[in-house]
Design a protein around this motif. Sequence first.
Motif, mmCIF file in Angstrom:
data_model
loop_
_atom_site.group_PDB
_atom_site.id
_atom_site.type_symbol
_atom_site.label_atom_id
_atom_site.label_comp_id
_atom_site.label_asym_id
_atom_site.label_seq_id
_atom_site.Cartn_x
_atom_site.Cartn_y
_atom_site.Cartn_z
ATOM 1 N N THR A 16 -64.551 -66.211 -40.921
ATOM 2 C CA THR A 16 -63.455 -65.714 -40.090
ATOM 3 C C THR A 16 -62.090 -66.117 -40.623
ATOM 4 O O THR A 16 -61.083 -65.572 -40.188
ATOM 5 C CB THR A 16 -63.598 -66.194 -38.636
ATOM 6 N N GLY A 17 -62.048 -67.062 -41.558
ATOM 7 C CA GLY A 17 -60.784 -67.482 -42.163
ATOM 8 C C GLY A 17 -60.266 -68.778 -41.573
ATOM 9 O O GLY A 17 -60.222 -68.930 -40.356
ATOM 10 N N LEU A 18 -59.886 -69.695 -42.421
ATOM 11 C CA LEU A 18 -59.383 -70.991 -41.991
ATOM 12 C C LEU A 18 -57.860 -71.004 -42.027
ATOM 13 O O LEU A 18 -57.261 -70.494 -42.967
ATOM 14 C CB LEU A 18 -59.900 -72.096 -42.913
ATOM 15 N N THR A 19 -57.263 -71.596 -41.018
ATOM 16 C CA THR A 19 -55.821 -71.830 -41.001
ATOM 17 C C THR A 19 -55.590 -73.222 -40.419
ATOM 18 O O THR A 19 -56.479 -73.796 -39.787
ATOM 19 C CB THR A 19 -55.074 -70.781 -40.151
ATOM 20 N N ASP A 20 -54.412 -73.756 -40.623
ATOM 21 C CA ASP A 20 -54.049 -75.080 -40.114
ATOM 22 C C ASP A 20 -55.158 -76.096 -40.412
ATOM 23 O O ASP A 20 -55.699 -76.735 -39.526
ATOM 24 C CB ASP A 20 -53.745 -75.019 -38.624
ATOM 25 N N ILE A 21 -55.464 -76.231 -41.678
ATOM 26 C CA ILE A 21 -56.606 -77.018 -42.153
ATOM 27 C C ILE A 21 -56.195 -78.459 -42.409
ATOM 28 O O ILE A 21 -55.105 -78.736 -42.892
ATOM 29 C CB ILE A 21 -57.146 -76.384 -43.452
ATOM 30 N N ARG A 22 -57.108 -79.378 -42.143
ATOM 31 C CA ARG A 22 -56.944 -80.785 -42.487
ATOM 32 C C ARG A 22 -58.105 -81.162 -43.402
ATOM 33 O O ARG A 22 -59.257 -80.893 -43.087
ATOM 34 C CB ARG A 22 -56.954 -81.692 -41.254
ATOM 35 N N ALA A 23 -57.778 -81.770 -44.529
ATOM 36 C CA ALA A 23 -58.785 -82.151 -45.518
ATOM 37 C C ALA A 23 -58.647 -83.633 -45.836
ATOM 38 O O ALA A 23 -57.606 -84.236 -45.585
ATOM 39 C CB ALA A 23 -58.593 -81.325 -46.782
ATOM 40 N N VAL A 24 -59.679 -84.200 -46.407
ATOM 41 C CA VAL A 24 -59.704 -85.621 -46.766
ATOM 42 C C VAL A 24 -59.552 -85.761 -48.275
ATOM 43 O O VAL A 24 -60.192 -85.033 -49.038
ATOM 44 C CB VAL A 24 -61.029 -86.281 -46.312
ATOM 45 N N ARG A 77 -72.763 -77.393 -41.237
ATOM 46 C CA ARG A 77 -71.520 -77.871 -41.854
ATOM 47 C C ARG A 77 -71.467 -77.508 -43.327
ATOM 48 O O ARG A 77 -72.487 -77.356 -43.988
ATOM 49 C CB ARG A 77 -71.370 -79.381 -41.673
ATOM 50 N N VAL A 78 -70.240 -77.385 -43.813
ATOM 51 C CA VAL A 78 -69.976 -77.161 -45.232
ATOM 52 C C VAL A 78 -68.717 -77.953 -45.573
ATOM 53 O O VAL A 78 -67.808 -78.068 -44.765
ATOM 54 C CB VAL A 78 -69.818 -75.661 -45.564
ATOM 55 N N ILE A 79 -68.703 -78.519 -46.754
ATOM 56 C CA ILE A 79 -67.531 -79.216 -47.263
ATOM 57 C C ILE A 79 -67.004 -78.384 -48.430
ATOM 58 O O ILE A 79 -67.739 -78.060 -49.356
ATOM 59 C CB ILE A 79 -67.876 -80.644 -47.748
ATOM 60 N N VAL A 80 -65.717 -78.040 -48.352
ATOM 61 C CA VAL A 80 -65.078 -77.250 -49.389
ATOM 62 C C VAL A 80 -64.272 -78.197 -50.276
ATOM 63 O O VAL A 80 -63.384 -78.893 -49.789
ATOM 64 C CB VAL A 80 -64.136 -76.186 -48.783
ATOM 65 N N ALA A 81 -64.617 -78.246 -51.565
ATOM 66 C CA ALA A 81 -63.801 -78.994 -52.527
ATOM 67 C C ALA A 81 -62.640 -78.090 -52.895
ATOM 68 O O ALA A 81 -62.844 -76.956 -53.350
ATOM 69 C CB ALA A 81 -64.625 -79.361 -53.758
ATOM 70 N N TYR A 82 -61.424 -78.588 -52.672
ATOM 71 C CA TYR A 82 -60.240 -77.736 -52.730
ATOM 72 C C TYR A 82 -59.111 -78.439 -53.468
ATOM 73 O O TYR A 82 -58.920 -79.646 -53.300
ATOM 74 C CB TYR A 82 -59.809 -77.421 -51.297
ATOM 75 N N ASP A 83 -58.369 -77.704 -54.262
ATOM 76 C CA ASP A 83 -57.216 -78.252 -54.978
ATOM 77 C C ASP A 83 -55.940 -77.845 -54.247
ATOM 78 O O ASP A 83 -55.417 -76.748 -54.443
ATOM 79 C CB ASP A 83 -57.204 -77.760 -56.430
ATOM 80 N N ALA A 84 -55.481 -78.742 -53.381
ATOM 81 C CA ALA A 84 -54.284 -78.485 -52.566
ATOM 82 C C ALA A 84 -53.025 -78.723 -53.393
ATOM 83 O O ALA A 84 -53.012 -79.566 -54.295
ATOM 84 C CB ALA A 84 -54.282 -79.405 -51.351
ATOM 85 N N ASP A 103 -51.957 -75.054 -44.918
ATOM 86 C CA ASP A 103 -51.649 -73.964 -43.985
ATOM 87 C C ASP A 103 -52.679 -72.843 -44.044
ATOM 88 O O ASP A 103 -53.180 -72.384 -43.026
ATOM 89 C CB ASP A 103 -50.257 -73.404 -44.258
ATOM 90 N N THR A 104 -52.987 -72.381 -45.233
ATOM 91 C CA THR A 104 -53.920 -71.272 -45.417
ATOM 92 C C THR A 104 -54.785 -71.545 -46.635
ATOM 93 O O THR A 104 -54.296 -71.993 -47.660
ATOM 94 C CB THR A 104 -53.158 -69.946 -45.621
ATOM 95 N N LEU A 105 -56.065 -71.230 -46.526
ATOM 96 C CA LEU A 105 -56.995 -71.446 -47.624
ATOM 97 C C LEU A 105 -56.784 -70.401 -48.714
ATOM 98 O O LEU A 105 -56.895 -69.209 -48.475
ATOM 99 C CB LEU A 105 -58.431 -71.369 -47.106
ATOM 100 N N ASP A 106 -56.439 -70.858 -49.906
ATOM 101 C CA ASP A 106 -56.288 -70.010 -51.085
ATOM 102 C C ASP A 106 -57.612 -70.081 -51.845
ATOM 103 O O ASP A 106 -57.928 -71.109 -52.458
ATOM 104 C CB ASP A 106 -55.129 -70.513 -51.938
ATOM 105 N N MET A 107 -58.399 -69.025 -51.791
ATOM 106 C CA MET A 107 -59.736 -69.058 -52.395
ATOM 107 C C MET A 107 -59.696 -69.335 -53.896
ATOM 108 O O MET A 107 -60.659 -69.862 -54.444
ATOM 109 C CB MET A 107 -60.480 -67.748 -52.111
ATOM 110 N N SER A 108 -58.594 -69.044 -54.567
ATOM 111 C CA SER A 108 -58.512 -69.336 -55.995
ATOM 112 C C SER A 108 -58.380 -70.839 -56.258
ATOM 113 O O SER A 108 -58.554 -71.275 -57.389
ATOM 114 C CB SER A 108 -57.348 -68.582 -56.639
ATOM 115 N N ALA A 109 -58.115 -71.634 -55.220
ATOM 116 C CA ALA A 109 -57.999 -73.083 -55.371
ATOM 117 C C ALA A 109 -59.271 -73.811 -54.934
ATOM 118 O O ALA A 109 -59.335 -75.040 -54.961
ATOM 119 C CB ALA A 109 -56.806 -73.604 -54.574
ATOM 120 N N VAL A 110 -60.300 -73.069 -54.547
ATOM 121 C CA VAL A 110 -61.577 -73.668 -54.162
ATOM 122 C C VAL A 110 -62.352 -74.005 -55.430
ATOM 123 O O VAL A 110 -62.513 -73.168 -56.318
ATOM 124 C CB VAL A 110 -62.399 -72.718 -53.268
#
Length: 161
Positions: A16-24, A77-84, A103-110
């Motif tokens: 459905t799309g992620l917004t306002d995301i918090r990552a560790v 659950r799923v953990i997304v490794a992401y380059d913020a 703010d918004t998940l950029d799929m090219s940074a996953v």
Amino acid sequence: MAIRCYIPTTLSALRTGLTDIRAVAPDEHGRSLRGEEFETAEFDAMCIAAALASSAAFGTEESGSAVPLAEAGPAARVIVAYDAPESSSRHRLTDGFELIGIDTLDMSAVASFHLDEEAVWDEAVELARTAGAQAAEDRLGESDLLWYDVTELDQLLAEEG
């Protein structure tokens, strides 16, 4: 330079799309480490994200202490490794680790996805029903997450739906 971080979520939320995301992520000191120490800091950040995802999925997070997920209830659950981006907001989570605001998940940074093995997740859900949420979280904590390449997301979403 990007900050490698770990987003706790679900496949349903990704659909459905992620917004306002918090990552560790490891804090600045952790990100400056090299070799095995750096790998340990990254692994620990992913484990913290996985624990937050478990707590949220089973409703045991304390108000304000866990990363909110896009949906309630025991969804896998799923953990997304992401380059913020380096410019992302950062707040101290615990000693050595930060919450990164996205703010918004950029799929090219996953970089990759990490999921529970289906049988392990099913066991955890059953434990939550019969022995409580803490037992479910403990079971998930005993198992490793499976690694998936970013190109496999469409297949994972199709299998779930």
